[in-house]
Write an enzyme that holds these catalytic residues in place. Sequence first.
Site, PDB file in Angstrom:
ATOM      1  N   ARG A 175      -3.096 -10.150   5.144  1.00  0.00           N
ATOM      2  CA  ARG A 175      -3.594 -10.079   3.919  1.00  0.00           C
ATOM      3  C   ARG A 175      -2.362  -9.708   2.950  1.00  0.00           C
ATOM      4  NH1 ARG A 175      -5.713  -6.715   0.324  1.00  0.00           N
ATOM      5  NH2 ARG A 175      -7.279  -7.333  -1.131  1.00  0.00           N
ATOM      6  N   LYS A 196       0.878  -1.403   0.124  1.00  0.00           N
ATOM      7  CA  LYS A 196      -0.048  -0.039   0.027  1.00  0.00           C
ATOM      8  C   LYS A 196       0.812   1.131   0.051  1.00  0.00           C
ATOM      9  CE  LYS A 196      -4.388  -1.888   1.659  1.00  0.00           C
ATOM     10  NZ  LYS A 196      -5.575  -1.881   2.769  1.00  0.00           N
TER      11      LYS A 196
HETATM   12  C1  YH5 Z   1      -7.433  -4.445   3.647  1.00  0.00           C
HETATM   13  O1  YH5 Z   1      -6.739  -3.872   4.173  1.00  0.00           O
HETATM   14  N1  YH5 Z   1      -7.448  -3.848   1.383  1.00  0.00           N
HETATM   15  S1  YH5 Z   1      -8.283  -3.805  -1.233  1.00  0.00           S
HETATM   16  C2  YH5 Z   1      -3.351  -0.256  -2.910  1.00  0.00           C
HETATM   17  C3  YH5 Z   1      -2.395  -0.909  -3.117  1.00  0.00           C
HETATM   18  C4  YH5 Z   1      -2.001  -2.286  -2.693  1.00  0.00           C
HETATM   19  C5  YH5 Z   1      -3.092  -3.130  -2.370  1.00  0.00           C
HETATM   20  C6  YH5 Z   1      -0.996   0.879  -3.740  1.00  0.00           C
HETATM   21  N2  YH5 Z   1      -9.140  -5.125   0.681  1.00  0.00           N
HETATM   22  C7  YH5 Z   1      -8.042  -4.652   2.288  1.00  0.00           C
HETATM   23  O2  YH5 Z   1      -5.191  -4.300  -1.158  1.00  0.00           O
HETATM   24  N3  YH5 Z   1      -9.580  -6.296   2.755  1.00  0.00           N
HETATM   25  C8  YH5 Z   1      -8.199  -4.268   0.382  1.00  0.00           C
HETATM   26  O3  YH5 Z   1      -1.309  -0.489  -3.668  1.00  0.00           O
HETATM   27  C9  YH5 Z   1      -8.997  -5.461   2.257  1.00  0.00           C
HETATM   28  N4  YH5 Z   1      -8.156  -5.179   4.554  1.00  0.00           N
HETATM   29  C10 YH5 Z   1      -9.215  -6.202   4.365  1.00  0.00           C
HETATM   30  N5  YH5 Z   1      -9.936  -7.117   4.998  1.00  0.00           N
HETATM   31  C11 YH5 Z   1      -6.803  -2.530  -1.358  1.00  0.00           C
HETATM   32  C12 YH5 Z   1      -5.336  -3.307  -1.594  1.00  0.00           C
HETATM   33  C13 YH5 Z   1      -4.526  -2.415  -1.770  1.00  0.00           C
HETATM   34  C14 YH5 Z   1      -4.556  -1.003  -2.401  1.00  0.00           C
END
Ligand code: YH5
Length: 274
Positions: free
Chosen positions: A253, A219
């Site tokens: 996750r 993230k």
């Molecule tokens: C979470 O924290 N996050 S979707 C931006 C990124 C990389 C990854 C800039 N679903 C979560 O994974 N479910 C998502 O790079 C989730 N907890 C739970 N329970 C966003 C994501 C992401 C966004």
Amino acid sequence: MRISNLNMTGTNFVVMGILNLTPDSFSDGGLYLDVPVAIERAQQMIAEGADIIDIGGESTRPGAQPLIAEEEIARVVPVIEALRAVSNIVISIDTSKAEVMRAAVEAGANLINDVRALQEDGALKAVADLKVPVCLMHMQGQPRSMQNNPEYGDVVKEVVAFLQERINACEEAGIVRDQIIVDPGFGFGKSLEHNLSLLKHLSEFVNIGLPVLLGISRKSMLGHITGADVDKRIEAGLATTVLGYQAGARLFRVHDVKETIDALKVCHAVALAN
Ligand code: YH5
């Protein structure tokens, strides 16, 4: 929700591998829209030791537009069915919509992961009816605008209180407490300072008394701290995994399953030492 029921390896942590089916995902670039390609990626994460595969069809990245249920179902159900046909891995569905929850569980999903903590119409009832475990995540606002100047008085207190309120709503709807996982929701309507406070005070979430899930993999907060691009954030993410484990989080996750498991094996070995 006992960690021991999700992890078969004798360790006390659970790794959830992310399988992103959104075309505009910024970390996977929509590479896994093809069912066979998605299954190959899932199988790779399973081979690396993932305990759960988390399948998501709705983009919740900052600025993302809403999606209709039919389209979300069309993205996720074929992949859930295909994965279930080749593996008995625990499958989690990352969705907020009751219809998607029902279709996904019917197709073989075992767990609901909801970034809106069952606040959408029919979602509490769907999970109560389906009798599956659920992860409740905190988000301030909606993806379209959540990163436009998020504000809190005391971010830790407010996010804990929100999760307590959602746990109560779940119990009133007939969802049993030991089926619930909680998640502060890193990056969902939070500035870097908010995210850092939540990680520093993660033990306050552990004190709720339910398993805590950490979702920080790749993230932006990691990019803001290190300057690393999205595909170069593994080490920064591992630092948060270790800090999270030490504070009592037990579900992680992540995109980078093998690296995360190695870091957590070290944490667990130290925890077992005299
Ligand atoms: C979470 O924290 N996050 S979707 C931006 C990124 C990389 C990854 C800039 N679903 C979560 O994974 N479910 C998502 O790079 C989730 N907890 C739970 N329970 C966003 C994501 C992401 C966004």
